[in-house]
Design an enzyme around this catalytic site. Structure first.
Site, PDB file in Angstrom:
ATOM      1  N   VAL A  40      86.560  58.575  39.081  1.00 60.57           N
ATOM      2  CA  VAL A  40      87.032  57.981  37.809  1.00 60.57           C
ATOM      3  C   VAL A  40      87.809  56.724  37.896  1.00 60.57           C
ATOM      4  O   VAL A  40      88.011  55.965  36.947  1.00 60.57           O
ATOM      5  CB  VAL A  40      87.579  59.170  36.939  1.00 60.57           C
ATOM      6  N   LYS A  57      86.792  63.393  47.429  1.00 62.34           N
ATOM      7  CA  LYS A  57      86.364  64.872  47.774  1.00 62.34           C
ATOM      8  C   LYS A  57      85.460  64.774  48.843  1.00 62.34           C
ATOM      9  O   LYS A  57      85.180  65.732  49.327  1.00 62.34           O
ATOM     10  CB  LYS A  57      85.700  65.205  46.350  1.00 62.34           C
ATOM     11  N   SER A  98      87.858  60.613  42.749  1.00 64.59           N
ATOM     12  CA  SER A  98      86.928  61.685  43.389  1.00 64.59           C
ATOM     13  C   SER A  98      86.139  61.345  44.680  1.00 64.59           C
ATOM     14  O   SER A  98      85.367  61.885  45.122  1.00 64.59           O
ATOM     15  CB  SER A  98      86.030  62.171  42.268  1.00 64.59           C
TER      16      SER A  98
HETATM   17  N1  GLN Z   1      91.489  63.093  39.777  1.00 67.54           N
HETATM   18  C1  GLN Z   1      90.348  63.367  38.751  1.00 67.54           C
HETATM   19  C2  GLN Z   1      90.272  64.361  38.093  1.00 67.54           C
HETATM   20  O1  GLN Z   1      90.480  65.425  38.593  1.00 67.54           O
HETATM   21  C3  GLN Z   1      89.147  62.861  39.497  1.00 67.54           C
HETATM   22  C4  GLN Z   1      87.934  63.026  38.825  1.00 67.54           C
HETATM   23  C5  GLN Z   1      86.709  62.095  39.104  1.00 67.54           C
HETATM   24  O2  GLN Z   1      87.180  61.049  39.715  1.00 67.54           O
HETATM   25  N2  GLN Z   1      85.555  62.099  38.831  1.00 67.54           N
HETATM   26  O3  GLN Z   1      90.241  64.459  36.990  1.00 67.54           O
END
Ligand code: GLN
Length: 303
Positions: A257, A67, A64
């Site tokens: 994550v 993002k 994430s």
């Molecule tokens: N690819 C992960 C998901 O969509 C990213 C989530 C995260 O890093 N919090 O669940």
């Protein structure tokens, strides 16, 4: 801050001594297999220094944290139009939550919860081939880090594609409200690949310089968007743990994550921390602890 090196080494020693790692993300097989007892920290300062400790040259899945880069690319491409489809408020819910989407008619709270990131990636696609949108995110990251040795791990993306039922549900739910332009599977595939970018902790800290407002940092984002992206990192970058991160650390940050956290001390430092074990919010457990130790010791805070 002249004595950053001993401080980073101290923090690293302390994190290994405390050994309070948490568990890596279990729902993506490639991530579940990573040894949680690993730690790295890297700080890039305004005067061009880069200081690191721990496993700062080991690659990890930024998940994430991507993002942030996808948002910068999307704002650069379509500007404020994005906000008709995504909000700018903290959600108070977990990153993959579906609860608010029904009552808020398919407009996700912010670009950092998964639903909002899916809409952001969908906007970045805007009718193009996924590989073009992905190339745009990757070149932004490479330009920001001034390093072309940054890649996507297709195996991690495929692994998430197989098990990502939550994200699939979110994408289809968004589509039911007319808030996806592209077919849900196309947006999902692009999003999974974007999340599968791998970087070292040093590369991530270098990439963050563009958000720290350093003179001479690669100009991949406008000054106005630097302020806005930082505001969103502060209020939404750690999901339902954002308030606590602000309380403990006092700096804008974005977690993933994979255990990475990018933290910005405006005009002072770009900081990356990695430790793959997570806390209850899905943010790096030892990483959050280290960020608090760093901000306490340096006094770095936006407050
Ligand atoms: N690819 C992960 C998901 O969509 C990213 C989530 C995260 O890093 N919090 O669940």
């Amino acid at each position: 801050m002249s004595d950053l090196r001993p401080l980073l080494e101290d923090i690293t020693d302390r994190i290994y001594r405390e050994a309070d790692w948490g568990q890596p993300a279990q729902y993506i097989r490639e991530l579940a297999e990573v040894d949680p007892s690993q730690f790295a920290i890297c700080v890039c300062t305004e005067d061009g220094r880069m200081i690191s400790a721990g496993l700062a040259e080991r690659r990890f899945s930024i998940q994430s944290v991507s993002k942030v880069f996808a948002l910068m690319a999307t704002l650069g491409r379509i500007g404020g139009q994005l906000w008709s489809r995504v909000g700018r408020e903290p959600s108070g819910t977990s990153f993959d939550s579906v609860v608010l989407l029904e009552s808020e008619r398919g407009r996700p709270r912010n670009p950092f919860v998964n639903a909002g990131a899916l809409v952001t990636t969908d906007a970045l696609l805007s009718g193009r081939e996924p590989k073009l949108a992905l190339a745009e995110v990757l070149s932004l990251v490479r330009a920001a880090a001034e390093d072309d040795d940054i890649h996507m791990n297709a195996k991690v993306a495929k692994s998430e594609e197989r098990t990502g039922s939550r994200n699939k549900a979110l994408a289809h739910y968004l589509a039911s409200f007319g808030n996806l332009i592209n077919p849900p599977e196309m947006t999902l595939g692009t999003y999974f690949h974007q999340c599968a970018i791998e970087m070292t902790t040093s590369q991530l800290a270098r990439a963050g310089r563009c958000l720290a407002g350093f003179e001479g940092a690669p100009s991949v984002v406008s000054t106005l968007n630097v302020r806005r992206v930082n505001a969103l990192m502060m209020t939404c970058g750690h999901y339902d743990g954002s308030g606590d991160f602000a309380f403990q650390v006092g700096l804008p940050g974005k977690s993933g994550v994979g255990g990475g956290i990018l933290i910005i001390a405006p005009k002072v430092a770009s900081i990356a921390i990695w430790s793959p074990g997570l806390n209850d919010y899905g943010n790096s457990k030892a990483g959050t602890r280290a960020a608090a130790l760093l901000s306490q010791a340096t006094g770095w805070s936006v407050f």
